[in-house]
Design an enzyme around this catalytic site. Structure first.
Site, PDB file in Angstrom:
ATOM      1  N   LYS A  90     -73.889 -38.026  84.662  1.00 54.25           N
ATOM      2  CA  LYS A  90     -73.138 -39.029  85.446  1.00 54.25           C
ATOM      3  C   LYS A  90     -74.081 -40.126  85.917  1.00 54.25           C
ATOM      4  CE  LYS A  90     -74.702 -37.648  89.776  1.00 54.25           C
ATOM      5  NZ  LYS A  90     -75.679 -38.388  90.574  1.00 54.25           N
ATOM      6  N   ASP A 111     -71.816 -32.129  93.583  1.00 54.43           N
ATOM      7  CA  ASP A 111     -71.285 -32.906  92.453  1.00 54.43           C
ATOM      8  C   ASP A 111     -70.423 -32.072  91.503  1.00 54.43           C
ATOM      9  OD1 ASP A 111     -72.615 -35.168  93.309  1.00 54.43           O
ATOM     10  OD2 ASP A 111     -74.340 -34.872  91.986  1.00 54.43           O
TER      11      ASP A 111
END
Ligand code: C5P
Length: 299
Positions: free
Chosen positions: A17, A143
Site C-alpha cells: 500500500k 493496517d
C-alpha cells in the site's frame, strides 16, 4: 488481494500500500496515535501458498532468510488467531515468497496477515464474514483491516476504521526503497507535532477529480519529518526524487518509511523514472513501478 484455488490448496497475492495523505491527530490513552490517512493498494505483491495440515501445526517457510518464521511473524499469528477463534483442529503449511521489503511503510507484513486470514478462512471452511475477519485483523495490526478490503480507503482511528473510496484511473507510481529500513514503533515514539493539523480535503478533491498535478501538490505525510530525523540517509532518496523535476508530479514517503514514491502522469514517465533509479547504480536502492489495484471481493 487476489486469492485463488491451486491444485493442493490456496494461493494469495498480498499487495503493498501507499499513503498519499497521512496526518497524526494526537496520541491516545492506549499509546496509539489517532490518524487520518488516504491509502491505496498497489500491484506489487508478496505471494503466499497455503496447504491444509491435519496435524494442526502452523508451519511457515519463506524464501527470505532474514524473515522470522516463528510467532513474531504476523502470518503465523494470523493463522493462530483464526484457529483459536474457530476452535479448529486443522493446521497449515504456508510458503511465503517475499517481495515487499519489511520496514518500508508499504504494509507488507499486515498485507500478508490479511491474506492469511482470508485464505485460511476458505481453506478451513470457517465461514467467517468480512466483519469477523476485520475484528480479528485489527488485533494483529492497524493496517490489516484495510488490506482485507483492499482498493483505496480513508482510514481513521489507529488506522483500523476503513472507509472505502472509488479509485481514479489511471494512476502511475514509482516506489523507491532505500537500503535502510525504519521501525514504525520508533517513528511514533519520537513523533512530535510541528504545525497545525493539515486537512485532507485538498488531497481527496484532487483524487476524486483525477487531477494528477493537483494530487501531486497535495501529497502529505506528517511522519516524514520524524522518520528523516531518525534516519538521515532517507533524505538522499527524497532529494533524488525531487531532482527529477517535471518527470514526477509529486513525491512522498509512505507510512512511517523508509520507502518513498513518485506520482507520474503516465506509464512512459513512470518507466523513465524507474530506469533512472536503476541506472543510478545505487545497488541497494530499489525502484518498482506500480498502479492501484481493484477492490477485492469479500471473503
Ligand atoms: O498496529 P501496528 O502493530 O502496525 O503498529 C506498530 C506500532 O506503531 C505500534 O506498536 C505503535 O507503537 C505504533 N502506532 C501508533 N499509532 C498508530 C499505528 C501504529 O502509535 N495509529
Amino acid at each position: 488481494m487476489i486469492v485463488r484455488e491451486i491444485p493442493d490448496g490456496i494461493e494469495a497475492l498480498a499487495p503493498a500500500k501507499l499513503n498519499l495523505f497521512l496526518e497524526v491527530h494526537g496520541k491516545r490513552a492506549d499509546g496509539y496515535h489517532e490518524l487520518e490517512t488516504l491509502m491505496v493498494a498497489v500491484d506489487w505483491y508478496d505471494t503466499l501458498r497455503f496447504r491444509s495440515d491435519p496435524s494442526g501445526a502452523i508451519a511457515l517457510v519463506s524464501d527470505d532468510p532474514d524473515l522470522p518464521i516463528d510467532r513474531s511473524n504476523l502470518v503465523v499469528r494470523a493463522a493462530e488467531v483464526l484457529q483459536e477463534a474457530i476452535g479448529i483442529r486443522s493446521g497449515a503449511a504456508i510458503r511465503l515468497t517475499k517481495r515487499i521489503p519489511a520496514q518500508s511503510g508499504l504494509g507488507g507484513g499486515s498485507s500478508d496477515a490479511a491474506a492469511t486470514l482470508v485464505a485460511l478462512n476458505r481453506l478451513w471452511s470457517c465461514g467467517l464474514d468480512l466483519m469477523d475477519l476485520e475484528r480479528l485483523g485489527a488485533g494483529l495490526g492497524s493496517d490489516v483491516p484495510f488490506f482485507l478490503r483492499g482498493g483505496a480507503a480513508v482510514c481513521r482511528g489507529r488506522g483500523e476504521q476503513v472507509e472505502p473510496i472509488a479509485i481514479p484511473r489511471p494512476l502511475h507510481f514509482v516506489i523507491v526503497r532505500p537500503a535502510v529500513g525504519v521501525s514504525t514503533a520508533e517513528v511514533y515514539r519520537r513523533f512530535e507535532r510541528t504545525g497545525p493539523i493539515h486537512p485532507m480535503e485538498e488531497s481527496l478533491k484532487a483524487w476524486r477529480q483525477v487531477d494528477i498535478a493537483r494530487l501531486g501538490r497535495s501529497l502529505f505525510n506528517r511522519l516524514q519529518e520524524t522518520a528523516e530525523r531518525l534516519v538521515p540517509e532517507l533524505t538522499q532518496v527524497r532529494d533524488a526524487l525531487k531532482s527529477l523535476g517535471s518527470l514526477i508530479d509529486g513525491q512522498l514517503m509512505s507510512g512511517s518509511g523508509s520507502a518513498y514514491f513518485g506520482l507520474c502522469r503516465d506509464r512512459e514517465t513512470a518507466q523513465a523514472v524507474a530506469r533512472h533509479f536503476e541506472t543510478l547504480g545505487q545497488g541497494s536502492v530499489r525502484a518498482v513501478m506500480c498502479g492501484p489495484l481493484e477492490r477485492d471481493s469479500t471473503p
